[in-house]
Scaffold this motif. Structure first.
Motif, PDB file in Angstrom:
ATOM      1  N   THR A 119      41.714 -11.722  24.915  1.00  0.00           N
ATOM      2  CA  THR A 119      41.849 -11.398  26.345  1.00  0.00           C
ATOM      3  C   THR A 119      43.205 -11.798  26.909  1.00  0.00           C
ATOM      4  O   THR A 119      43.811 -11.051  27.683  1.00  0.00           O
ATOM      5  CB  THR A 119      40.770 -12.149  27.164  1.00  0.00           C
ATOM      6  N   ASP A 146      40.381 -18.851  31.099  1.00  0.00           N
ATOM      7  CA  ASP A 146      39.498 -17.884  30.450  1.00  0.00           C
ATOM      8  C   ASP A 146      39.284 -16.703  31.395  1.00  0.00           C
ATOM      9  O   ASP A 146      38.339 -16.645  32.171  1.00  0.00           O
ATOM     10  CB  ASP A 146      38.196 -18.584  30.079  1.00  0.00           C
ATOM     11  N   GLU A 201      29.400 -12.008  24.352  1.00  0.00           N
ATOM     12  CA  GLU A 201      30.143 -13.029  25.085  1.00  0.00           C
ATOM     13  C   GLU A 201      29.853 -13.009  26.583  1.00  0.00           C
ATOM     14  O   GLU A 201      29.638 -14.048  27.187  1.00  0.00           O
ATOM     15  CB  GLU A 201      31.651 -12.913  24.862  1.00  0.00           C
TER      16      GLU A 201
HETATM   17 CA    CA Z   1      36.691 -15.220  26.585  1.00  0.00          CA
END
Ligand code: CA
Ligand code: 2AM
Ligand code: CA
Ligand code: CA
Length: 274
Positions: free
Chosen positions: A91, A40, A69
C-alpha cells in the motif's frame, strides 16, 4: 501445465482486482485515503480491490470462508476451505507511485495452503502455484535461484516502519547479512518478496511478524519453486504466525545460521562482561 479450474478462479479474481488497482494507480493523487492506524493507509482502491476479489471468489465457491485484510474473517459453511486475501500488498508503495504492489490470494484446505496467486498489475506479472504442480510466472515455470555463495547472494527483508514496532535484533541482523552478502533489498510488499524468491530474483528473504495474507500465497510459490521456507530459527513455517526465512536449500540454511549469529551477538552485547 495442467491448471485446475480452481486456480483459474483465483487468477480471474486477482486479475480483475489488479485491473482496478492499475486504474487507480494511474490517478493515485486523487485517491480518497483514510487512516487505519499509524503508517497504515488504506485507500479506496484497497477496498474496491477487496470487494472484487470477494465477489468473484464467493460467486465461484459460495460456501467457502475468507480471511481478508480489510474485512477480516468471514465464516463459510464449508469448514474445510478458506481464502486468504491481501487485496493490495504494498500500500505504501502504491500511494507513493512505486509500481511494486500486488493482489495476493491463497487457498487454505484443512489449515494447509494448497494454491496461491500473486498479481502485480503495474508490471503485468502473474505468479501462480498449486500444491504438487510447480510454480509459474506468466505461464512459464519458475525455480528458486541456484546460487550457493553468500557473497553473490541478494536478499530481501522487511524494515520495521512507524506503527509496526521495532524488533530489538533487527539492526544486528541487517549488519550480519550486509557483511556476508551482495546486498539487501527492501521492497515493502512481502507477497512480492516471496514471489521474487520463487522466481530466483532474490536468493532469500526473511521477515518477522507478517500477517497470514502477506505470506500465504507466497509460501506455496516458494515451495513449489523448489525453495525452503521456515520460521526464523528454522522451526516449521506457520502462515498464521507469519515469521519467515526462505531461499534455496543452501541459502535458507545460511540465512538461518547468520540470523542466529546476529541473535548471539545481540545477547553478548547486552550481557555485562564478566
Ligand atoms: Ca495494510
Ligand atoms: P500492506 O501493504 O498490505 O499493508 C511487510 O513489510 C508488509 O508490511 C508489507 O507487505 C505491507 O503490507 C505491510 N506494511 C504496512 N505498512 C507498511 C509500511 N509503512 N511500509 C512497509 N510495509 C508496510
Ligand atoms: Ca500486506
Ligand atoms: Ca494490504
Amino acid at each position: 501445465m495442467a491448471q485446475s479450474a480452481l486456480l483459474n478462479v483465483m487468477i480471474t479474481a486477482a486479475m480483475k482486482a489488479g485491473r482496478i488497482l492499475a486504474r487507480d494507480f494511474g490517478e493515485v493523487q486523487n485517491l480518497q485515503v483514510s487512516m487505519k492506524g499509524p503508517a497504515d493507509f488504506v485507500s479506496a482502491a484497497d477496498r474496491r480491490a477487496e470487494e472484487t476479489v470477494y465477489r468473484e471468489l464467493s460467486r465461484a465457491r459460495p460456501d467457502w470462508g475468507f480471511l481478508m485484510e480489510e474485512r477480516g474473517a468471514v465464516e463459510g459453511r464449508d469448514p474445510q476451505h478458506r481464502w486468504i486475501v491481501d487485496p493490495l500488498d504494498g500500500t505504501t508503495n502504491f500511494l507513493h507511485g512505486l509500481p511494486i504492489f500486488a493482489v495476493s490470494i491463497a487457498l487454505e484446505r484443512d489449515g494447509e495452503i494448497v494454491a496461491g496467486v500473486i498479481f502485480n498489475p503495474a508490471m503485468d506479472e502473474l505468479f501462480t502455484a498449486e500444491k504438487g504442480g510447480g510454480a509459474f510466472m506468466n505461464d512459464r515455470r519458475i525455480r528458486v535461484a541456484a546460487r550457493q555463495r553468500m557473497p553473490e547472494a541478494l536478499f530481501g527483508t522487511g524494515v520495521p516502519f512507524l506503527g509496526k514496532g521495532d524488533h530489538p535484533g533487527f539492526l544486528y541482523e541487517l549488519r550480519q547479512i550486509m557483511g556476508e552478502s551482495a546486498g539487501i533489498r527492501r521492497y515493502g510488499a512481502a507477497a512480492l518478496d516471496l514471489a521474487y524468491v520463487a522466481s530466483g530474483r532474490l536468493d532469500g528473504f526473511w521477515e518477522r511478524a507478517l500477517q497470514p495474507w502477506d505470506v500465504a500465497a507466497g509460501a506455496i510459490l516458494v515451495r513449489e519453486a523448489g525453495g525452503f521456507l521456515t520460521g526464523i530459527e528454522g522451526e516449521p513455517f506457520d502462515h498464521i504466525r507469519g515469521d519467515v526465512v526462505c531461499g534455496n536449500e543452501f541459502m535458507h540454511k545460511a540465512l538461518v545460521t547468520e540470523l542466529g549469529k546476529a541473535t548471539a551477538k545481540r545477547k553478548a552485547a547486552r550481557s555485562p562482561a564478566s
